[in-house]
Design a protein around this motif. Structure first.
Motif, PDB file in Angstrom:
ATOM      1  N   VAL A   1      -7.006  -2.587  -1.429  1.00 10.86           N
ATOM      2  CA  VAL A   1      -7.410  -2.517  -0.024  1.00 10.86           C
ATOM      3  C   VAL A   1      -6.212  -2.198   0.874  1.00 10.86           C
ATOM      4  O   VAL A   1      -6.276  -1.297   1.731  1.00 10.86           O
ATOM      5  CB  VAL A   1      -8.073  -3.847   0.408  1.00 10.86           C
ATOM      6  CG1 VAL A   1      -8.323  -3.841   1.918  1.00 10.86           C
ATOM      7  CG2 VAL A   1      -9.377  -4.050  -0.345  1.00 10.86           C
ATOM      8  N   ILE A   2      -5.103  -2.940   0.683  1.00  8.74           N
ATOM      9  CA  ILE A   2      -3.925  -2.710   1.531  1.00  8.74           C
ATOM     10  C   ILE A   2      -3.366  -1.306   1.307  1.00  8.74           C
ATOM     11  O   ILE A   2      -3.032  -0.583   2.255  1.00  8.74           O
ATOM     12  CB  ILE A   2      -2.848  -3.779   1.245  1.00  8.74           C
ATOM     13  CG1 ILE A   2      -3.346  -5.166   1.682  1.00  8.74           C
ATOM     14  CG2 ILE A   2      -1.545  -3.446   1.975  1.00  8.74           C
ATOM     15  CD1 ILE A   2      -2.423  -6.302   1.298  1.00  8.74           C
ATOM     16  N   GLY A   3      -3.269  -0.916   0.022  1.00  6.14           N
ATOM     17  CA  GLY A   3      -2.741   0.414  -0.283  1.00  6.14           C
ATOM     18  C   GLY A   3      -3.609   1.533   0.240  1.00  6.14           C
ATOM     19  O   GLY A   3      -3.129   2.650   0.481  1.00  6.14           O
ATOM     20  N   ASN A   4      -4.875   1.257   0.444  1.00  2.71           N
ATOM     21  CA  ASN A   4      -5.808   2.271   0.954  1.00  2.71           C
ATOM     22  C   ASN A   4      -5.596   2.552   2.448  1.00  2.71           C
ATOM     23  O   ASN A   4      -5.901   3.639   2.931  1.00  2.71           O
ATOM     24  CB  ASN A   4      -7.244   1.813   0.705  1.00  2.71           C
ATOM     25  CG  ASN A   4      -8.265   2.901   0.962  1.00  2.71           C
ATOM     26  OD1 ASN A   4      -8.291   3.915   0.268  1.00  2.71           O
ATOM     27  ND2 ASN A   4      -9.092   2.712   1.984  1.00  2.71           N
ATOM     28  N   PHE A   5      -5.060   1.558   3.174  1.00  2.00           N
ATOM     29  CA  PHE A   5      -4.941   1.693   4.630  1.00  2.00           C
ATOM     30  C   PHE A   5      -3.494   1.790   5.113  1.00  2.00           C
ATOM     31  O   PHE A   5      -3.243   2.375   6.180  1.00  2.00           O
ATOM     32  CB  PHE A   5      -5.628   0.514   5.320  1.00  2.00           C
ATOM     33  CG  PHE A   5      -7.124   0.483   5.101  1.00  2.00           C
ATOM     34  CD1 PHE A   5      -7.954   1.379   5.757  1.00  2.00           C
ATOM     35  CD2 PHE A   5      -7.697  -0.425   4.223  1.00  2.00           C
ATOM     36  CE1 PHE A   5      -9.325   1.372   5.553  1.00  2.00           C
ATOM     37  CE2 PHE A   5      -9.075  -0.456   4.019  1.00  2.00           C
ATOM     38  CZ  PHE A   5      -9.887   0.448   4.674  1.00  2.00           C
ATOM     39  N   VAL A   6      -2.546   1.198   4.401  1.00  2.00           N
ATOM     40  CA  VAL A   6      -1.139   1.257   4.806  1.00  2.00           C
ATOM     41  C   VAL A   6      -0.298   1.575   3.571  1.00  2.00           C
ATOM     42  O   VAL A   6      -0.828   1.787   2.483  1.00  2.00           O
ATOM     43  CB  VAL A   6      -0.667  -0.065   5.453  1.00  2.00           C
ATOM     44  CG1 VAL A   6      -1.348  -0.301   6.782  1.00  2.00           C
ATOM     45  CG2 VAL A   6      -0.916  -1.246   4.519  1.00  2.00           C
ATOM     46  N   THR A   7       1.007   1.579   3.715  1.00  5.09           N
ATOM     47  CA  THR A   7       1.901   1.915   2.616  1.00  5.09           C
ATOM     48  C   THR A   7       1.896   0.838   1.530  1.00  5.09           C
ATOM     49  O   THR A   7       1.685  -0.346   1.810  1.00  5.09           O
ATOM     50  CB  THR A   7       3.336   2.114   3.122  1.00  5.09           C
ATOM     51  OG1 THR A   7       4.212   2.298   2.005  1.00  5.09           O
ATOM     52  CG2 THR A   7       3.807   0.896   3.909  1.00  5.09           C
ATOM     53  N   TRP A   8       2.199   1.259   0.307  1.00  4.06           N
ATOM     54  CA  TRP A   8       2.232   0.324  -0.815  1.00  4.06           C
ATOM     55  C   TRP A   8       3.325  -0.726  -0.642  1.00  4.06           C
ATOM     56  O   TRP A   8       3.236  -1.826  -1.201  1.00  4.06           O
ATOM     57  CB  TRP A   8       2.465   1.077  -2.130  1.00  4.06           C
ATOM     58  CG  TRP A   8       3.753   1.848  -2.197  1.00  4.06           C
ATOM     59  CD1 TRP A   8       3.954   3.146  -1.852  1.00  4.06           C
ATOM     60  CD2 TRP A   8       5.026   1.362  -2.634  1.00  4.06           C
ATOM     61  NE1 TRP A   8       5.271   3.510  -2.030  1.00  4.06           N
ATOM     62  CE2 TRP A   8       5.944   2.433  -2.533  1.00  4.06           C
ATOM     63  CE3 TRP A   8       5.490   0.142  -3.101  1.00  4.06           C
ATOM     64  CZ2 TRP A   8       7.295   2.307  -2.869  1.00  4.06           C
ATOM     65  CZ3 TRP A   8       6.829  -0.003  -3.448  1.00  4.06           C
ATOM     66  CH2 TRP A   8       7.718   1.076  -3.329  1.00  4.06           C
TER      67      TRP A   8
END
Length: 509
Positions: free
Chosen positions: A195-202
């Motif tokens: 989810v986080i990687g889908n919207f912001v940087t890894w």
């Protein structure tokens, strides 16, 4: 809650405990241990709800280190400008590091104090994760991932620690809490990273990991009780511990039986969850990556059942809990085999049933193994978890190959075969075999733990009483008079006490 027995090495060496208590006020000889957490043999710690929650939380947020990378591989490839083949080494390096930690670090739980040991490895994993979040070098990123895996052995150290603190009648519940935290971390890491990687940087994923781990570090410092080192004063060395691990792996029937079952069950579990991505991403479902990641939330229902499962296992002989758990998994694997690629409802049912059954099976098998030797639980646990790790590797590799070549149904059939294998291994050895019995059903098939223990206790008392009476007759025949009779009676009482204690120990085995 009931008090636990004094720990350390399982002996009554009061001087060694007193020696420990005089010096047990600091971690690393400089960091003060809160007074309420310092060990006192007159007031042993109990496995309180606060300690239980701490163990579960620590297992969850540290185990997540192993799985953050899996949904982020494409982003790593773009960020470091490397090929997909090169970036695919990252999950392998993390798992390889974890395997090294299991083999080389977790056995130290049988030699060192667990509190400073846990504080040290969580500090190490937190510091290494900072490097993951900021490095611009792909080679450094690979090396750091390996060492993060090495340091992510908090859950395998907490498992035997929980078994030591918890009273025998609540040991399975304590183990279930730590295992629930571990499995929850496996699922949550993939969901959060996706989810986080889908919207912001890894990199934000690893910044989150840093915060969570330092939070765990603070929690452990404030809540984790200090506990004397096991095998203190017994001449046990690090290399001796590694040698006994190899010995246990070939001489302990309970450990060998459980390891074979854990290997096969772990292969089934890995096969299901890895191939599930391919199944849901293709026809007839065609779900997006985000949808597939969120699908892991279904598996959390099984994890949430962990404490309930542990409470149930505390009431029955673990062998029967293992039998039931294996049967549950077989049934729901059958659902997946029959309709997993036809209707998503079948997949949901399989997710829930397999997770509940796997949780029950892992707790019951771990409980059985920990009963073999209280002073060697970390070593026994290391062997058991290595078998789980090898099973994950085999299940992932073989399951993926079968799925890509032959489809979802043959892959599910592969797991069905492994469940049949588990039944065969379990049924070779009955629920009440003595420690070194390899095959058979000696001592009956009573499923209720309390009833069986009471029967064994009465039998031990009767045998001890008979020996005492025989001793009295022999002494009386020797013409020693009243003094001999008293001595015989005293000896009989000692024999009875010793026999009861020995039989009680056998019961645990």
């Amino acid at each position: 809650m009931a008090e636990t027995s004094p720990p350390a090495n399982g002996s009554d060496d009061v001087s060694s405990v007193e020696k420990y208590e005089r010096g047990g006020k600091f971690d690393f000889n400089f960091l003060p241990i809160p007074a309420r957490l310092q060990y006192d043999s007159r007031r042993p710690f109990s496995f309180t709800p606060t300690i239980a929650v701490t163990f579960g939380v620590a297992s969850t947020f540290t185990a997540m280190n192993l799985f953050y990378c899996q949904p982020l591989l494409l982003q790593f490839s773009e960020a470091f400008n490397v090929s997909h083949q090169e970036v695919s080494r990252i999950p392998t390096l993390v798992q390889a590091g974890y395997a090294a930690g299991l083999l080389l670090i977790t056995p130290l739980g049988d030699l060192l104090r667990r509190r400073p040991m846990l504080l040290a490895i969580v500090t190490a994993s937190s510091a290494l994760t900072i490097g993951l979040a900021v490095t611009k070098s792909f080679v450094a990123f690979e090396v750091l991932n390996f060492f993060v895996g090495v340091a992510t052995v908090t859950p395998p150290i907490l498992l035997p620690f929980a078994a030591d603190i918890a009273p025998p009648q609540k040991r399975a519940s304590a183990i279930a809490i730590v295992l629930s935290g571990l499995l929850f971390g496996v699922l949550l890491a993939r969901v959060l990273a996706g989810v986080i990687g889908n919207f912001v940087t890894w990199r934000v994923v690893y910044y989150l990991a840093i915060g969570l781990q330092f939070g765990v570090l603070a929690l452990l410092y404030l809540v984790l009780p200090d506990w004397p080192a096991k095998n203190e004063g017994q001449g046990v060395t690090y290399f001796g511990i590694l040698a006994t691990m190899a010995k246990y792996a070939v001489t302990e029937p309970v450990l060998i039986q459980s390891s074979f079952m854990q290997f096969a069950a772990s292969a089934c579990y890995a096969n299901f969850w890895v191939t599930l991505t391919f199944l849901l991403g293709g026809p007839p479902y065609n779900y997006s990556t985000l949808d597939i990641g969120l699908f892991g939330l279904v598996g959390m229902f099984g994890v949430a059942c962990g404490p309930i499962v542990g409470h149930m296992i505390d009431k029955v002989v673990p062998w029967y809990a293992t039998l039931l758990a294996t049967f549950i998994q077989l049934v729901f694997q059958g659902v997946q085999l029959g309709a997993g690629g036809i209707n998503v409802a079948a997949v949901v049912l399989a997710c829930i049933g397999l997770d509940v059954g796997r949780q029950m099976q892992q707790v019951s098998l771990t409980t059985s193994v920990y009963a073999v030797s209280a002073s060697a639980r970390s070593r026994l646990n290391a062997v058991l978890i290595i078998s789980i790790f090898v099973g994950q590797v085999v299940g992932t590799a073989v399951g993926t190959t079968i799925f890509t070549k032959f489809g979802w149904r043959p892959a599910a059939g592969f797991s069905m075969g492994l469940f049949v294998f588990q039944f065969a291994v379990l049924l070779l050895r009955g629920p009440h075999c003595e420690r070194y019995t390899w095959f058979g059903y000696e001592n009956g098939t009573e499923p209720r733990k309390a009833v069986y223990e009471e029967k064994r206790k009465r039998k031990a008392e009767m045998e001890a009483m008979e020996r005492g009476q025989r001793g009295q007759k022999e002494m009386g025949a020797g013409g020693d008079g009243g003094e001999s009779e008293k001595a015989s009676h005293h000896e009989g009482e000692k024999s009875q006490d010793g026999e009861v204690e020995a039989q009680t120990t056998d019961l645990a085995v």
